[in-house]
Scaffold this motif. Structure first.
Motif, PDB file in Angstrom:
ATOM      1  N   GLN A 121       0.865  -1.226   0.021  1.00  0.00           N
ATOM      2  CA  GLN A 121      -0.024  -0.168  -0.055  1.00  0.00           C
ATOM      3  C   GLN A 121       0.815   1.259  -0.097  1.00  0.00           C
ATOM      4  O   GLN A 121       1.991   1.302   0.602  1.00  0.00           O
ATOM      5  CB  GLN A 121      -0.785  -0.011   1.249  1.00  0.00           C
ATOM      6  N   ILE A 123       0.272   5.526   0.387  1.00  0.00           N
ATOM      7  CA  ILE A 123      -0.297   6.842   0.473  1.00  0.00           C
ATOM      8  C   ILE A 123       0.500   7.965   0.261  1.00  0.00           C
ATOM      9  O   ILE A 123       1.877   8.080   1.109  1.00  0.00           O
ATOM     10  CB  ILE A 123      -0.842   6.707   2.029  1.00  0.00           C
ATOM     11  N   ARG A 156      -3.851  11.967  -0.072  1.00  0.00           N
ATOM     12  CA  ARG A 156      -4.596  12.768   1.090  1.00  0.00           C
ATOM     13  C   ARG A 156      -3.934  14.168   1.089  1.00  0.00           C
ATOM     14  O   ARG A 156      -2.825  14.443   1.126  1.00  0.00           O
ATOM     15  CB  ARG A 156      -4.511  12.295   2.382  1.00  0.00           C
TER      16      ARG A 156
END
Length: 401
Positions: A121, A123, A156
């Motif tokens: 993952q 981010i 984000r």
């Protein structure tokens, strides 16, 4: 691309016009610095060609083929908005959880997303909405390009000093990367503290950034354009060493460094004797139990890490050739035992004759100014007729057992 006819967004540092007062910021004000940097990267810069120095585009001299291939698969619009100063793709990423601080348009995120694979993952966190819009636009493109059944990357909006506000919890990530961004943040200590918080035990912050040869003057720190160019906010390199220790990280390990060139005589005159380099360091969150148990010993890489069958690089002086024992210090041993390195290493006692391979020189200017040298390794790596060590590394004893 911006040009001198666009007076609505240009500063005097770019085109010689504009309001001089707009070129000055308060470096002690987080909001002032944030607003200036967001304007620079969100509105003024349309691509890397708009930059005035090589600080935000300095790359490593050599990039491994598998990383070059991944970079080549990144969409052109994303690649065109790359403003990094180094290579922030460490080894052994398959299946890991990675956070990119200051991910921008997402180039490094997409490169790493391929390397962590579908079980990993990635981010990315950035404060500039214009950059995030580009990154989010190409999530699906890269999922298809890499042949994944589902996307493994997300972006984000948030500030690096306040990762909790971006919803990032304690002990979440195996690796944090950052590419020429921490210098843009006024509170570097807060960034390191937040990085330490969200890393798992044994996790590492592997990052490239710009460093100064001495303290940057207050006058230069008020220059908005030089903030955007990654110079005004650069740490004096010794400050990183003290901040890492204060926050709780291991001593920084210097991986590589390269000089930064300026694109104008006017800028060189403004900077005077002040020099800058881009440097890549790794900081590891070593648990106290590993520190207590650490000792000098030999570590042998088993050659099984993906994309690194022959050798694992640790820093500018230490590497681990496959199936060759390397004598390491207690500090390095603690890192190896507690981090993702451990599953690829075999450990054994260090015979008294084996010289520990180590370098205490963390000065990136020394490395940048020296001729490139390959990291050395091995408990007794020098041939019998040599006093031998790689340039920049301490000498090792000849074989004696």
């Amino acid at each position: 691309m911006s040009n001198c006819s666009d007076k609505s967004t240009s500063r005097s540092g770019c085109c010689g016009g504009g309001n001089p007062s707009q070129d000055k910021i308060n470096p002690s004000s987080s909001s002032d610095v944030h607003d200036s940097v967001k304007d620079y990267y969100g509105k003024q810069l349309q691509g890397s060609d708009d930059l005035k120095t090589s600080a935000c585009t300095t790359g490593p001299a050599a990039t491994p083929p598998y990383i070059r291939q991944a970079i080549g698969e990144v969409h052109d619009e994303v690649a065109g908005r790359y403003y990094g100063c180094g290579l922030v793709v460490p080894e052994m990423l398959e299946g890991t959880s990675v956070l990119d601080l200051g991910s921008g348009a997402g180039r490094d995120c997409f490169v790493v997303s391929k390397l962590v694979g579908e079980t990993g993952q990635v981010i990315g966190v950035d404060m500039t909405e214009e950059q995030l819009e580009v990154a989010r636009k190409y999530i699906e493109y890269h999922r298809e390009k890499f042949g994944f059944s589902k996307a493994n990357v997300a972006f984000r909006q948030g500030y690096l000093e306040k990762l909790d506000e971006a919803g990032l919890e304690d002990g979440t990530f195996d690796v944090i990367i950052s590419n020429c961004v921490i210098n843009l943040v006024p509170d570097k200590e807060a960034v390191l503290k937040e990085s330490y918080r969200v890393l798992r035990d044994g996790g590492e912050l592997y990052f490239s950034d710009v460093y100064a040869s001495e303290q940057v003057s207050d006058e230069l720190r008020r220059d908005a354009v030089l903030w955007g160019e990654c110079l005004s906010g650069a740490l004096y390199w010794e400050e990183l060493v003290s901040l890492a220790k204060k926050v709780g990280f291991s001593a920084p390990r210097l991986v590589r460094a390269a000089p930064i060139s300026m694109k104008s005589d006017d800028l060189n005159a403004k900077l005077g004797s002040l020099r800058f380099v881009s440097a890549t360091y790794r900081l590891v969150k070593v648990p106290e139990s590993a520190v207590v148990a650490s000792k000098e010993e030999c570590a042998t890489y088993d050659g099984s890490a993906a994309n690194s069958p022959a050798e694992l690089e640790f820093d500018h002086c230490i590497s681990f050739p496959a199936e060759k024992a390397v004598a390491v210090s207690a500090d390095v041993s603690a890192i190896l035992h507690s981090s993702r390195f451990s599953k690829f290493m075999k450990f054994s006692a260090r015979p008294c004759c084996k010289k520990v391979q180590e370098s205490d020189d963390l000065n990136p200017f020394t490395l940048a100014d020296s001729s490139p040298s390959q990291p050395g390794g091995g408990c007794c790596p020098a041939p019998a007729d040599s006093a031998g060590a790689s340039e920049g590394c301490p000498p090792v004893k000849r074989p004696c057992c």
